[in-house]
Each structure stands twice: as structure tokens, then as C-alpha cells.
Design a protein around this motif. Structure first.
Motif, short mmCIF file in Angstrom:
data_model
loop_
_atom_site.label_atom_id
_atom_site.label_comp_id
_atom_site.label_asym_id
_atom_site.label_seq_id
_atom_site.Cartn_x
_atom_site.Cartn_y
_atom_site.Cartn_z
N ALA A 6 48.00 23.03 43.59
CA ALA A 6 47.30 24.13 43.32
C ALA A 6 46.91 23.66 41.35
CB ALA A 6 48.64 25.02 43.35
N LEU A 7 47.70 22.17 41.19
CA LEU A 7 47.03 22.29 39.51
C LEU A 7 46.79 20.73 39.64
CD1 LEU A 7 50.93 23.38 38.00
CD2 LEU A 7 48.76 24.06 37.62
N LYS A 8 46.16 20.74 40.91
CA LYS A 8 45.75 19.08 40.75
C LYS A 8 43.82 18.30 39.78
CE LYS A 8 43.55 18.93 45.39
NZ LYS A 8 43.66 20.07 45.56
N ASP A 9 43.07 19.58 39.94
CA ASP A 9 42.15 19.77 39.61
C ASP A 9 42.38 21.40 37.97
OD1 ASP A 9 40.60 18.13 40.79
OD2 ASP A 9 40.23 19.80 42.62
N ASP A 10 43.90 21.33 37.59
CA ASP A 10 43.77 22.35 36.50
C ASP A 10 43.10 21.64 35.10
OD1 ASP A 10 45.79 24.24 35.64
OD2 ASP A 10 44.42 23.57 34.06
N PRO A 11 41.89 23.01 34.73
CA PRO A 11 40.81 22.36 33.47
C PRO A 11 41.50 21.32 32.08
CG PRO A 11 41.32 24.59 33.57
CD PRO A 11 42.11 23.91 34.89
N SER A 12 43.09 22.00 32.17
CA SER A 12 43.40 21.31 30.92
C SER A 12 44.33 19.39 31.10
CB SER A 12 44.64 21.92 31.07
OG SER A 12 45.96 21.17 29.69
N GLU A 13 43.41 19.02 30.32
CA GLU A 13 44.06 17.18 30.53
C GLU A 13 45.95 17.55 30.99
OE1 GLU A 13 43.25 12.57 29.37
OE2 GLU A 13 42.45 13.93 28.63
N TYR A 14 45.81 18.68 29.76
CA TYR A 14 47.98 18.61 29.25
C TYR A 14 48.50 18.00 30.48
CZ TYR A 14 51.78 20.33 27.10
OH TYR A 14 52.66 20.86 26.56
N VAL A 15 48.18 19.83 31.74
CA VAL A 15 48.87 20.14 32.75
C VAL A 15 47.98 18.52 33.86
CG1 VAL A 15 48.66 21.60 34.74
CG2 VAL A 15 48.29 22.07 31.95
N SER A 43 54.60 22.38 36.06
CA SER A 43 54.87 20.64 36.98
C SER A 43 55.85 19.84 36.05
CB SER A 43 53.63 19.95 36.26
OG SER A 43 53.29 20.76 35.62
N GLU A 44 56.36 20.44 35.09
CA GLU A 44 57.23 19.41 34.29
C GLU A 44 58.81 19.91 34.18
OE1 GLU A 44 56.64 15.89 31.15
OE2 GLU A 44 56.16 17.21 33.15
N GLY A 45 58.75 21.58 33.94
CA GLY A 45 59.63 21.62 34.43
C GLY A 45 60.49 21.10 35.84
N SER A 46 59.92 20.65 37.08
CA SER A 46 60.09 20.35 38.65
C SER A 46 59.86 19.30 38.69
CB SER A 46 59.27 20.76 39.85
OG SER A 46 57.92 20.29 39.35
N ARG A 47 59.72 18.23 37.72
CA ARG A 47 59.86 16.81 38.06
C ARG A 47 61.14 16.05 38.27
NH1 ARG A 47 57.71 13.23 32.95
NH2 ARG A 47 58.64 12.08 33.94
N PRO A 48 61.48 15.76 39.81
CA PRO A 48 62.46 15.27 39.92
C PRO A 48 63.64 14.40 39.21
CG PRO A 48 61.29 14.59 42.05
CD PRO A 48 60.09 15.22 40.52
N ARG A 49 62.92 13.37 38.28
CA ARG A 49 63.38 12.52 37.29
C ARG A 49 62.74 12.55 35.85
NH1 ARG A 49 66.34 8.42 39.77
NH2 ARG A 49 66.38 8.09 42.15
N LEU A 50 62.50 13.97 35.46
CA LEU A 50 62.23 13.63 34.22
C LEU A 50 63.38 13.16 33.06
CD1 LEU A 50 60.32 16.05 32.18
CD2 LEU A 50 62.13 17.51 32.09
N PRO A 51 62.42 12.49 31.96
CA PRO A 51 63.23 12.08 31.52
C PRO A 51 63.76 13.30 29.87
CG PRO A 51 61.79 10.60 30.62
CD PRO A 51 61.08 11.89 31.96
N TRP A 52 65.08 12.83 29.78
CA TRP A 52 66.68 13.94 29.15
C TRP A 52 66.93 14.77 29.73
CZ3 TRP A 52 63.89 14.09 23.18
CH2 TRP A 52 63.74 12.10 23.15
N GLY A 53 66.55 14.98 31.11
CA GLY A 53 66.52 16.51 31.24
C GLY A 53 67.25 16.14 32.87
N ILE A 54 68.09 16.85 33.33
CA ILE A 54 68.90 17.01 34.93
C ILE A 54 68.01 16.77 35.67
CG2 ILE A 54 71.26 18.31 33.00
CD1 ILE A 54 70.19 20.48 35.37
N ARG A 55 68.67 15.54 36.30
CA ARG A 55 67.89 15.18 37.47
C ARG A 55 67.94 16.20 38.27
NH1 ARG A 55 68.76 8.96 39.41
NH2 ARG A 55 67.78 9.38 36.73
N LEU A 56 66.83 16.78 39.76
CA LEU A 56 67.15 17.77 40.43
C LEU A 56 67.24 16.58 41.51
CD1 LEU A 56 64.53 20.32 38.80
CD2 LEU A 56 66.39 20.52 38.04
N GLN A 57 68.07 16.50 41.97
CA GLN A 57 68.75 15.69 43.11
C GLN A 57 68.24 16.24 44.28
OE1 GLN A 57 70.06 12.63 43.13
NE2 GLN A 57 70.82 12.83 41.42
#
Length: 379
Positions: free
Chosen positions: A193-202, A164-178
Motif C-alpha cells: 500500500a505504501l510502495k508509491d507513497d509521495p514521501s521518500e521518507y515513507v 512500515s517502520e514499526g512492523s520491521r522484523p529486525r528494526l535496529p535497537w528495537g525488539i525483534r518481531l519473531q
């Protein structure tokens, strides 16, 4: 005073990296350290990372993908700390030292995506590969999305977060996934698929991805929020609310309705602001009486909106969160707030008339003006 972020790539970290990397047969430790340390004090954080990556490339006896196997063998065995891991030690590479390693893989490994994505999944367990994976989403979207869908089912929560974090369209400091800025649809199954992940971090990463999407496709995120809120658990409700934070702050009525905040209707607002004139650095005292004249209680989300004067005399709004409460029918609810107006590096303040407004459930219900005096900002 806090330690400068650039010191995450300090001389000590570089030398510790050199000691670990020297275990690779043929690795030129002396050349690596000399190049990575050259002019280090004059470089900012990401410049240091880029220089370390260049030094790693130059000292490596193997090109990619051949270098991946020995690099994997040097990863730290501790898989629990992730992004909070310390500097590299005798056990292996971890923490911020892996950012330039990821840069090296992303820059030199794009012709070998499958092997490199496998390495990044291992690397992310010791820090995060959210920046390094983005060129693969850009240049190999179908393969990387398919891989990320598998990551979303991985037993390691750092790997699931990478999806989820790697696929963010506008991740700060990361290249923008246009491509994802234009059309986020390919990413949405991963987030679902991750909306009910057991980890709050996720889950928090899922929320941040959706908040990115909301900046370009607000109705898409509002629709997702409405669906996900049906029979939602407490953790999912918190995810959805965090995902919608920008839309809520902007007073988007459709998003507010998802959370039960209806247009305020018959509402009386008595707003007072003092003093009438303040100097930058002082505080504005705000008092508000809200009276709901309808039947039954009214849940409200109350924000302050400051209209800061710009150079051209117009005003630019800045929203400050105030409170969430429930107004009883017919009885005034008193609210007070002290709002410090401090100099900040991200905004230049201009003297003169400014405005302060109260926004209730996305609707401005009262406004007042005050005078702002601004000492010389260039002195």
C-alpha cells in the motif's frame, strides 16, 4: 568530536521535560527530575531513556490509560519536523524526549492497546513511535496490523511511516518481531500500500522493511522486486533497489536479474593489486581490465570482495561496492580503486595472507592475494 548519543537525554532535556509535564495536575516534578537525573553521567543512551521512563511512571498521578489524555495535550503543536525536532520547549514535548514517553506507554499500556495505539499515532508526528509500537505488534498482532493498515492511509507522512517502520522484523535497537521473522506475509499488504507513497521518507522505510525480510526470506523479496519493477516509476525503482541492497551485495543471481544484470558469460578479467604487502592503515591499489567478448553491450555491477583472515586461518568476505557501468563488446574497460584498510572497532584484523576478488554481476571473475601486516592491536 561528535556529541555522544547519550547526551540526547541530557540533564537540560530532563528539566525541560519536567517543566512541561508539571502542567499535569498532581504531577510530581521534583520527584521526576530527581529520579531521572540520578547517576545520569554513568548511564548510556538507552539506560538513560529507561530511567526517565521509570521516573515518569513514578511521578504520574494517573495510571494508563488515564494518563494518555493529559500526555496528548502536552505534545508539541509542530507536526512538520518529526524525528528532526529539537528538545521540548514551552510549546510541548517533541524529539528524543518522547522516546521514554513511548517506553512508558509500551510497558504499562499493553492491556489497553486501542487507546495506546491512538496515542502513539499522535506521538509519532512529533518524533517516532517505531520502538514503542513493537510490543503491540508482538502481543496484539491482529489489532495492531489492522490499525497499521489504517495508518498507511493517514494524511500525515509520519503516521504512514510508522506502519512500515514499526512492523520491521529486525528494526535496529528495537525488539525483534519473531512472528514476522518467521512469516512476513501479514506485513506485506502494508508495504504494498505504501510502495508509491509521495514521501521518500515513507518509501525508504518500506525499503528497509523489505531488506529486513530479505535476510530470512530472500526469494520473497526477489519476487516482490520483480513484480514492483514492472512499469515502475523512478521513485519506485529506487525503493526496490534499496530494498534489495543486501541481496545485490551478496550477488544473488535472481535479484541481479531483476535489475538487468545477467551472468557475465564470456568475460575476461585482468586484476592487479599493489603493493604485495601492506600494513594496516595503508591503502591497497586495485586495477582491473574487463573485456566483454560477447555481442552487444553488457550492463555490469562490479564489487570488490576482501577475504579477511580470521583467527582460525580461514577468511571472512567483506563486500565493497565499486561501480555500475556498461561494457562494450570487444573493448577493455579500465577501472582503478584505492581501498584504505583502516583499523575498525567491529573487526579484529589478523596478519598474513588475505584475498581480494572481483565480483561481476554476482560472479567472482578474478582474485589475487596480498600480505597484511598488523601492528599490536592491544597496545
Amino acid at each position: 568530536m561528535a556529541e555522544p548519543l547519550k547526551n540526547l537525554f541530557s540533564a537540560d532535556v530532563i528539566r525541560a521535560m519536567g517543566a512541561v509535564l508539571a502542567r499535569i495536575d498532581g504531577f510530581d516534578r521534583a520527584a521526576f527530575e530527581a529520579q531521572a537525573l540520578s547517576g545520569l553521567d554513568d548511564l548510556e543512551m538507552m539506560e538513560r531513556s529507561a530511567q526517565i521512563a521509570a521516573a515518569l511512571r513514578a511521578a504520574m498521578p494517573l495510571a494508563l490509560p488515564g494518563a494518555l489524555a493529559p500526555l496528548t495535550g502536552l505534545l508539541h503543536p509542530d507536526l512538520q519536523e518529526g524525528i528532526d525536532g529539537g528538545p521540548p520547549d514551552a510549546a510541548g514535548l517533541r524529539g528524543w524526549s518522547l522516546v521514554p514517553v513511548g517506553n512508558y506507554v509500551a510497558e504499562d499500556g499493553l492491556e489497553h492497546p486501542e487507546a495506546c495505539l491512538g496515542f502513539l499515532a499522535e506521538m509519532t508526528k512529533r518524533f517516532s513511535a517505531e520502538f514503542a509500537v513493537r510490543p503491540f505488534f508482538r502481543d496484539h498482532p491482529e489489532l495492531t496490523l489492522e490499525t497499521a493498515a489504517g495508518w498507511a492511509r493517514d494524511p500525515n507522512h509520519h503516521v504512514r511511516r510508522l506502519a512500515s517502520e514499526g512492523s520491521r522484523p529486525r528494526l535496529p535497537w528495537g525488539i525483534r518481531l519473531q512472528d514476522f521473522v518467521r512469516d512476513p506475509a501479514p506485513v506485506l499488504p502494508i508495504l504494498a500500500a505504501l510502495k508509491d507513497d509521495p514521501s521518500e521518507y515513507v518509501r525508504r522505510s518500506v525499503a528497509n522493511n523489505l531488506n529486513d525480510i530479505a535476510k530470512d526470506h530472500p526469494s520473497v523479496v526477489t519476487g516482490i522486486a520483480a513484480r514492483w519493477m514492472r512499469d515502475a516509476s523512478g521513485p519506485r525503482r529506487r525503493l526496490v533497489k534499496h530494498a534489495c541492497r543486501s541481496l545485490i551485495k551478496a550477488g544473488d543471481p535472481d535479484t541481479l536479474a531483476v535489475f538487468g544484470y545477467a551472468a557475465p558469460g564470456d568475460l575476461a578479467a585482468d586484476l592487479n593489486v599493489s603493493p604485495a604487502a601492506i600494513t594496516l592503515g595503508e591503502s591497497l591499489e586495485v586495477s582491473l581490465a574487463l573485456t566483454h567478448k560477447g555481442a552487444g553491450p553488457l550492463p555490469v555491477l562490479v564489487d570488490l570482495v576482501l577475504g579477511f583472515r580470521k583467527a582460525n586461518g580461514q577468511t571472512a568476505p567483506k563486500v565493497f561496492k565499486w561501480t555500475e557501468t556498461e561494457l562494450p563488446p570487444g573493448e577493455p574497460t579500465q577501472l582503478t580503486k584505492s581501498l584504505p584498510l583502516k583499523p575498525v572497532t567491529t573487526r579484529r584484523h589478523y596478519p598474513g595472507e588475505q584475498t581480494v576478488s572481483v565480483q561481476v554481476n554476482g560472479v567472482i571473475v578474478a582474485a589475487r592475494e596480498f600480505e597484511l601486516r598488523v601492528p599490536d592491536q592491544d597496545g
